[in-house]
Design a protein around this motif. Structure first.
Motif, mmCIF file in Angstrom:
data_model
loop_
_atom_site.group_PDB
_atom_site.id
_atom_site.type_symbol
_atom_site.label_atom_id
_atom_site.label_comp_id
_atom_site.label_asym_id
_atom_site.label_seq_id
_atom_site.Cartn_x
_atom_site.Cartn_y
_atom_site.Cartn_z
ATOM 1 N N GLY A 1 0.769 -1.223 0.000
ATOM 2 C CA GLY A 1 0.000 0.000 0.000
ATOM 3 C C GLY A 1 0.805 1.279 0.000
ATOM 4 O O GLY A 1 0.243 2.368 -0.114
ATOM 5 N N GLY A 2 2.129 1.152 0.133
ATOM 6 C CA GLY A 2 2.971 2.339 0.166
ATOM 7 C C GLY A 2 4.161 2.211 -0.767
ATOM 8 O O GLY A 2 4.213 1.310 -1.611
ATOM 9 N N ASP A 3 5.126 3.107 -0.612
ATOM 10 C CA ASP A 3 6.299 3.147 -1.479
ATOM 11 C C ASP A 3 7.393 2.200 -1.003
ATOM 12 O O ASP A 3 7.489 1.895 0.189
ATOM 13 C CB ASP A 3 6.869 4.567 -1.527
ATOM 14 C CG ASP A 3 5.903 5.557 -2.149
ATOM 15 O OD1 ASP A 3 5.907 6.723 -1.716
ATOM 16 O OD2 ASP A 3 5.148 5.156 -3.065
ATOM 17 N N PRO A 4 8.238 1.748 -1.917
ATOM 18 C CA PRO A 4 9.338 0.862 -1.533
ATOM 19 C C PRO A 4 10.237 1.448 -0.448
ATOM 20 O O PRO A 4 10.726 0.722 0.423
ATOM 21 C CB PRO A 4 10.107 0.663 -2.848
ATOM 22 C CG PRO A 4 9.094 0.889 -3.920
ATOM 23 C CD PRO A 4 8.192 1.949 -3.382
ATOM 24 N N CYS B 1 5.347 1.479 11.235
ATOM 25 C CA CYS B 1 4.763 1.666 12.562
ATOM 26 C C CYS B 1 4.381 3.110 12.859
ATOM 27 O O CYS B 1 3.612 3.364 13.787
ATOM 28 C CB CYS B 1 5.725 1.160 13.632
ATOM 29 S SG CYS B 1 5.695 -0.625 13.851
ATOM 30 N N THR B 2 4.871 4.061 12.081
ATOM 31 C CA THR B 2 4.472 5.455 12.284
ATOM 32 C C THR B 2 3.041 5.706 11.810
ATOM 33 O O THR B 2 2.431 6.711 12.181
ATOM 34 C CB THR B 2 5.414 6.414 11.527
ATOM 35 O OG1 THR B 2 5.249 6.231 10.111
ATOM 36 C CG2 THR B 2 6.866 6.170 11.905
ATOM 37 N N GLY B 3 2.527 4.820 10.969
ATOM 38 C CA GLY B 3 1.174 4.994 10.452
ATOM 39 C C GLY B 3 1.052 6.062 9.391
ATOM 40 O O GLY B 3 -0.061 6.468 9.044
ATOM 41 N N THR B 4 2.177 6.506 8.836
ATOM 42 C CA THR B 4 2.154 7.614 7.880
ATOM 43 C C THR B 4 2.600 7.201 6.478
ATOM 44 O O THR B 4 2.666 8.051 5.587
ATOM 45 C CB THR B 4 3.064 8.758 8.357
ATOM 46 O OG1 THR B 4 4.423 8.285 8.440
ATOM 47 C CG2 THR B 4 2.637 9.265 9.718
ATOM 48 N N THR B 5 2.899 5.928 6.261
ATOM 49 C CA THR B 5 3.502 5.500 4.994
ATOM 50 C C THR B 5 2.487 5.034 3.957
ATOM 51 O O THR B 5 2.838 4.865 2.786
ATOM 52 C CB THR B 5 4.489 4.345 5.232
ATOM 53 O OG1 THR B 5 3.754 3.180 5.652
ATOM 54 C CG2 THR B 5 5.519 4.701 6.296
ATOM 55 N N GLY B 6 1.256 4.806 4.370
ATOM 56 C CA GLY B 6 0.258 4.239 3.465
ATOM 57 C C GLY B 6 0.261 2.722 3.446
ATOM 58 O O GLY B 6 -0.677 2.102 2.944
ATOM 59 N N HIS B 7 1.317 2.131 3.982
ATOM 60 C CA HIS B 7 1.399 0.679 4.031
ATOM 61 C C HIS B 7 0.426 0.110 5.062
ATOM 62 O O HIS B 7 0.095 0.754 6.059
ATOM 63 C CB HIS B 7 2.810 0.227 4.421
ATOM 64 C CG HIS B 7 3.818 0.348 3.332
ATOM 65 N ND1 HIS B 7 3.806 -0.449 2.211
ATOM 66 C CD2 HIS B 7 4.885 1.172 3.197
ATOM 67 C CE1 HIS B 7 4.831 -0.126 1.438
ATOM 68 N NE2 HIS B 7 5.498 0.861 2.000
#
Length: 207
Positions: A61-64, A73-79
């Protein structure tokens, strides 16, 4: 309506969940990418199913650049924390993986959390890899809603899979390697026990 299982939003027992009305064609080895909170717990459930060949914990769900545990774990990556299920579709169909996903592996009515784990990385999501997968998953969600399977709305998102990123080595098979760890005993093992009780006919012979 009062949940039949205290402390959950289930309105029917897992073994009473309906079989899906639609499914993917059985054509050998497939992969399914599911997000249902902490990947340790979801992985622990699926490793016991007959027809599941391997389960890998990771991210989607996020960038490589941010596909690592510390960043996610920060909840800010989109993953989201996800599992990649490698399965033999001639033994266990995609719809059965979804049935276990909704009835056992997590609570699909909790938005951006599972229990005390909070953040978008713990969201309920199905990362589809084809239009057919999306159709089957969407239809099953509607079927569960029509059946009144939960006392709250299903908030599972359907997201196109861009890329799956395997997690760090220490996350793999974590529950089986650390059965006495506090989180595993409190969160993962009850899910596994529920699977054993609800779907004994779906288990591997050595489970």
């Amino acid at each position: 309506m009062t949940p039949v299982i205290p402390g959950t939003t289930l309105a029917i027992h897992p073994e009473q969940f309906p079989d899906a009305n639609t499914d993917l064609a059985a054509d050998g080895i497939r992969h399914a990418i599911l997000a249902g909170g902490c990947f340790w717990c979801v992985e622990a459930v699926y490793l016991n199913l007959e027809g599941v060949l391997a389960v890998t914990s990771g991210y989607a769900g996020g960038d490589p650049a941010t596909a690592n545990y510390e960043a996610v774990c920060t909840g800010t990556t989109g993953h989201a924390e996800v599992i990649d299920i490698e399965y033999d579709s001639n033994v266990i169909p995609y719809s059965e993986l979804l049935k276990v996903f909704f009835s056992i592996a997590h609570d699909p009515t909790q938005k951006d959390r599972q229990g005390n784990d909070r953040g978008t990385q713990y969201r309920s999501a199905i990362f589809f890899q084809s239009a057919e997968e999306k159709t089957v998953a969407s239809a099953y969600i509607k079927q569960l809603e029509s059946a009144g399977a939960f006392t709250a709305p299903i908030v599972t998102t359907l997201e196109p899979l861009q890329q799956f990123f395997p997690g760090e080595a220490y996350h793999q098979n974590f529950a089986q390697r650390n059965p006495q760890q506090g989180y595993i005993r409190a969160v993962a093992m009850p899910k596994v026990e529920k699977l054993f009780h609800a779907f004994p006919d779906k288990l591997k012979g050595d489970a």
